[in-house]
Write a protein that holds these residues in place. Structure first.
Motif, PDB file in Angstrom:
ATOM      1  N   ASP A  48       0.831  -1.215   0.000  1.00 31.25           N
ATOM      2  CA  ASP A  48       0.000   0.000   0.000  1.00 31.25           C
ATOM      3  C   ASP A  48       0.860   1.257   0.000  1.00 31.25           C
ATOM      4  O   ASP A  48       0.569   2.228  -0.701  1.00 31.25           O
ATOM      5  N   THR A  49       1.920   1.237   0.769  1.00 32.90           N
ATOM      6  CA  THR A  49       2.815   2.398   0.851  1.00 32.90           C
ATOM      7  C   THR A  49       3.522   2.617  -0.482  1.00 32.90           C
ATOM      8  O   THR A  49       3.621   3.745  -0.970  1.00 32.90           O
ATOM      9  N   VAL A  50       3.986   1.543  -1.079  1.00 32.67           N
ATOM     10  CA  VAL A  50       4.681   1.645  -2.364  1.00 32.67           C
ATOM     11  C   VAL A  50       3.726   2.157  -3.443  1.00 32.67           C
ATOM     12  O   VAL A  50       4.074   3.055  -4.216  1.00 32.67           O
ATOM     13  N   SER A  51       2.514   1.616  -3.488  1.00 33.91           N
ATOM     14  CA  SER A  51       1.561   2.050  -4.517  1.00 33.91           C
ATOM     15  C   SER A  51       1.118   3.494  -4.301  1.00 33.91           C
ATOM     16  O   SER A  51       0.916   4.241  -5.262  1.00 33.91           O
ATOM     17  N   ARG A  52       0.992   3.917  -3.050  1.00 34.94           N
ATOM     18  CA  ARG A  52       0.624   5.304  -2.768  1.00 34.94           C
ATOM     19  C   ARG A  52       1.716   6.262  -3.241  1.00 34.94           C
ATOM     20  O   ARG A  52       1.436   7.290  -3.859  1.00 34.94           O
ATOM     21  N   THR A  53       2.968   5.898  -2.970  1.00 35.61           N
ATOM     22  CA  THR A  53       4.088   6.724  -3.436  1.00 35.61           C
ATOM     23  C   THR A  53       4.106   6.764  -4.961  1.00 35.61           C
ATOM     24  O   THR A  53       4.305   7.818  -5.569  1.00 35.61           O
ATOM     25  N   TYR A  54       3.880   5.619  -5.578  1.00 31.95           N
ATOM     26  CA  TYR A  54       3.857   5.525  -7.036  1.00 31.95           C
ATOM     27  C   TYR A  54       2.803   6.455  -7.635  1.00 31.95           C
ATOM     28  O   TYR A  54       3.076   7.210  -8.566  1.00 31.95           O
ATOM     29  N   ARG A  55       1.593   6.417  -7.089  1.00 35.63           N
ATOM     30  CA  ARG A  55       0.518   7.282  -7.600  1.00 35.63           C
ATOM     31  C   ARG A  55       0.822   8.751  -7.346  1.00 35.63           C
ATOM     32  O   ARG A  55       0.535   9.608  -8.184  1.00 35.63           O
ATOM     33  N   ARG A  56       1.407   9.059  -6.208  1.00 32.79           N
ATOM     34  CA  ARG A  56       1.781  10.437  -5.906  1.00 32.79           C
ATOM     35  C   ARG A  56       2.789  10.947  -6.928  1.00 32.79           C
ATOM     36  O   ARG A  56       2.667  12.052  -7.452  1.00 32.79           O
ATOM     37  N   TRP A  57       3.764  10.126  -7.256  1.00 37.16           N
ATOM     38  CA  TRP A  57       4.777  10.517  -8.243  1.00 37.16           C
ATOM     39  C   TRP A  57       4.171  10.593  -9.644  1.00 37.16           C
ATOM     40  O   TRP A  57       4.601  11.404 -10.461  1.00 37.16           O
ATOM     41  N   ALA A  58       3.165   9.759  -9.928  1.00 39.95           N
ATOM     42  CA  ALA A  58       2.489   9.823 -11.232  1.00 39.95           C
ATOM     43  C   ALA A  58       1.736  11.143 -11.370  1.00 39.95           C
ATOM     44  O   ALA A  58       1.781  11.790 -12.418  1.00 39.95           O
ATOM     45  N   ARG A  59       1.049  11.558 -10.305  1.00 38.06           N
ATOM     46  CA  ARG A  59       0.328  12.843 -10.352  1.00 38.06           C
ATOM     47  C   ARG A  59       1.292  14.022 -10.457  1.00 38.06           C
ATOM     48  O   ARG A  59       0.938  15.069 -10.996  1.00 38.06           O
ATOM     49  N   ALA A  60       2.517  13.840  -9.973  1.00 44.75           N
ATOM     50  CA  ALA A  60       3.536  14.888 -10.064  1.00 44.75           C
ATOM     51  C   ALA A  60       4.297  14.832 -11.400  1.00 44.75           C
ATOM     52  O   ALA A  60       5.268  15.564 -11.593  1.00 44.75           O
ATOM     53  N   ASN A  61       3.867  13.954 -12.317  1.00 47.89           N
ATOM     54  CA  ASN A  61       4.460  13.805 -13.655  1.00 47.89           C
ATOM     55  C   ASN A  61       5.892  13.294 -13.642  1.00 47.89           C
ATOM     56  O   ASN A  61       6.630  13.528 -14.611  1.00 47.89           O
ATOM     57  N   LEU A  62       6.311  12.613 -12.613  1.00 48.98           N
ATOM     58  CA  LEU A  62       7.670  12.070 -12.586  1.00 48.98           C
ATOM     59  C   LEU A  62       7.886  11.068 -13.712  1.00 48.98           C
ATOM     60  O   LEU A  62       8.897  11.123 -14.414  1.00 48.98           O
ATOM     61  N   TRP A  63       6.934  10.172 -13.928  1.00 48.86           N
ATOM     62  CA  TRP A  63       7.103   9.129 -14.946  1.00 48.86           C
ATOM     63  C   TRP A  63       7.128   9.741 -16.344  1.00 48.86           C
ATOM     64  O   TRP A  63       7.886   9.279 -17.201  1.00 48.86           O
ATOM     65  N   ALA A  64       6.339  10.777 -16.573  1.00 49.68           N
ATOM     66  CA  ALA A  64       6.358  11.449 -17.884  1.00 49.68           C
ATOM     67  C   ALA A  64       7.694  12.152 -18.112  1.00 49.68           C
ATOM     68  O   ALA A  64       8.259  12.101 -19.209  1.00 49.68           O
ATOM     69  N   ARG A  65       8.228  12.769 -17.073  1.00 49.29           N
ATOM     70  CA  ARG A  65       9.527  13.439 -17.215  1.00 49.29           C
ATOM     71  C   ARG A  65      10.642  12.432 -17.467  1.00 49.29           C
ATOM     72  O   ARG A  65      11.540  12.670 -18.284  1.00 49.29           O
ATOM     73  N   LEU A  66      10.591  11.302 -16.764  1.00 48.94           N
ATOM     74  CA  LEU A  66      11.607  10.267 -16.979  1.00 48.94           C
ATOM     75  C   LEU A  66      11.496   9.676 -18.388  1.00 48.94           C
ATOM     76  O   LEU A  66      12.504   9.433 -19.042  1.00 48.94           O
ATOM     77  N   LEU A  67      10.265   9.460 -18.861  1.00 51.49           N
ATOM     78  CA  LEU A  67      10.092   8.922 -20.209  1.00 51.49           C
ATOM     79  C   LEU A  67      10.621   9.899 -21.256  1.00 51.49           C
ATOM     80  O   LEU A  67      11.284   9.494 -22.207  1.00 51.49           O
ATOM     81  N   THR A  68      10.349  11.173 -21.066  1.00 52.76           N
ATOM     82  CA  THR A  68      10.854  12.195 -21.988  1.00 52.76           C
ATOM     83  C   THR A  68      12.375  12.211 -21.969  1.00 52.76           C
ATOM     84  O   THR A  68      13.016  12.346 -23.021  1.00 52.76           O
ATOM     85  N   GLU A  69      12.948  12.047 -20.805  1.00 48.34           N
ATOM     86  CA  GLU A  69      14.412  12.072 -20.682  1.00 48.34           C
ATOM     87  C   GLU A  69      15.056  10.871 -21.375  1.00 48.34           C
ATOM     88  O   GLU A  69      16.064  11.027 -22.061  1.00 48.34           O
ATOM     89  N   VAL A  70      14.498   9.670 -21.217  1.00 49.17           N
ATOM     90  CA  VAL A  70      15.117   8.505 -21.858  1.00 49.17           C
ATOM     91  C   VAL A  70      14.933   8.534 -23.370  1.00 49.17           C
ATOM     92  O   VAL A  70      15.695   7.895 -24.097  1.00 49.17           O
ATOM     93  N   ALA A  71      13.948   9.274 -23.868  1.00 48.16           N
ATOM     94  CA  ALA A  71      13.748   9.397 -25.315  1.00 48.16           C
ATOM     95  C   ALA A  71      14.700  10.413 -25.936  1.00 48.16           C
ATOM     96  O   ALA A  71      14.901  10.418 -27.141  1.00 48.16           O
ATOM     97  N   CYS A  72      15.295  11.254 -25.112  1.00 49.32           N
ATOM     98  CA  CYS A  72      16.206  12.292 -25.588  1.00 49.32           C
ATOM     99  C   CYS A  72      17.532  11.655 -26.041  1.00 49.32           C
ATOM    100  O   CYS A  72      18.077  10.804 -25.348  1.00 49.32           O
ATOM    101  N   PRO A  73      18.059  12.084 -27.195  1.00 50.06           N
ATOM    102  CA  PRO A  73      19.332  11.509 -27.668  1.00 50.06           C
ATOM    103  C   PRO A  73      20.503  11.755 -26.717  1.00 50.06           C
ATOM    104  O   PRO A  73      21.449  10.975 -26.677  1.00 50.06           O
ATOM    105  N   SER A  74      20.448  12.820 -25.939  1.00 57.12           N
ATOM    106  CA  SER A  74      21.553  13.121 -25.025  1.00 57.12           C
ATOM    107  C   SER A  74      21.360  12.507 -23.633  1.00 57.12           C
ATOM    108  O   SER A  74      21.997  12.932 -22.678  1.00 57.12           O
ATOM    109  N   CYS A  75      20.491  11.511 -23.539  1.00 50.05           N
ATOM    110  CA  CYS A  75      20.232  10.844 -22.259  1.00 50.05           C
ATOM    111  C   CYS A  75      21.499  10.144 -21.771  1.00 50.05           C
ATOM    112  O   CYS A  75      22.171   9.458 -22.535  1.00 50.05           O
ATOM    113  N   PRO A  76      21.835  10.306 -20.488  1.00 54.30           N
ATOM    114  CA  PRO A  76      23.014   9.605 -19.956  1.00 54.30           C
ATOM    115  C   PRO A  76      22.829   8.086 -20.059  1.00 54.30           C
ATOM    116  O   PRO A  76      21.727   7.581 -19.846  1.00 54.30           O
ATOM    117  N   PRO A  77      23.897   7.364 -20.346  1.00 53.45           N
ATOM    118  CA  PRO A  77      23.799   5.902 -20.492  1.00 53.45           C
ATOM    119  C   PRO A  77      23.241   5.206 -19.250  1.00 53.45           C
ATOM    120  O   PRO A  77      22.537   4.201 -19.366  1.00 53.45           O
TER     121      PRO A  77
END
Length: 176
Positions: A48-77
């Protein structure tokens, strides 16, 4: 300056929480499809704690920012090596983030971040293209009463609209 405190304790180890989330989003159900949060091994903390943190980070757009970053050609290895688990986390967060998440994954061409095969998911670009074609055909019908659309035009447009709208993805459709 006053700060408002959130209820509950702050996470002791954010890295451990992130590891738990990455483990949970890569779990598969015994019959196929996405695994439930309760399948998370006890060594990772309370589900429950892990899923709550996950949803909180989803509402804060963390996953979208990370996805955008890994799609960038200059993404760190180092971050690029996490593309699979970031796509899994993003895919699971689509319910929280909404349709804009599907549009983002399509535009970044990270189809593994979509909740189903890309041909079954809403396509905004195709919808916008079709919405430009239909008014032109209707205008021509009004301007030239004798004009009829070519044979199969209505059926083709109907099929394209259904394709653009996609279908509601099911859990079993998620990529492995």
């Amino acid at each position: 300056m006053s700060f408002t405190r959130r209820a509950g304790r702050p996470p002791v180890d954010t890295r451990a929480r992130l590891d738990a989330i990455f483990r949970a989003v890569t779990l598969k159900a015994p019959g196929g499809g996405r695994g439930a949060w309760r399948q998370l091994p006890s060594g990772f903390g309370k589900p429950d704690t892990v899923s709550r943190t996950y949803r909180r980070w989803a509402r804060a757009n963390l996953w979208a920012r990370l996805l955008t970053e890994v799609a960038c050609p200059s993404c760190p290895p180092v971050l690029r090596r996490l593309t699979y688990v970031i796509c899994c986390a993003f895919r699971r967060a689509i319910r929280v983030m909404g349709i804009r998440a599907i549009i983002l994954a399509r535009r970044l061409r990270l189809f593994s971040a979509l909740p189903a095969p890309s041909t079954l998911v809403y396509d905004r670009d195709l919808s916008e293209t079709l919405s430009a074609i239909l008014p032109n055909a209707l205008d021509r019908l009004r301007a030239e009463p004798g004009w009829r659309p070519p044979k199969g035009f209505i059926r083709a447009v109907d099929g394209l609209m259904r394709f653009a709208l996609g279908r509601r993805p099911r859990r079993r459709m998620e990529p492995a």
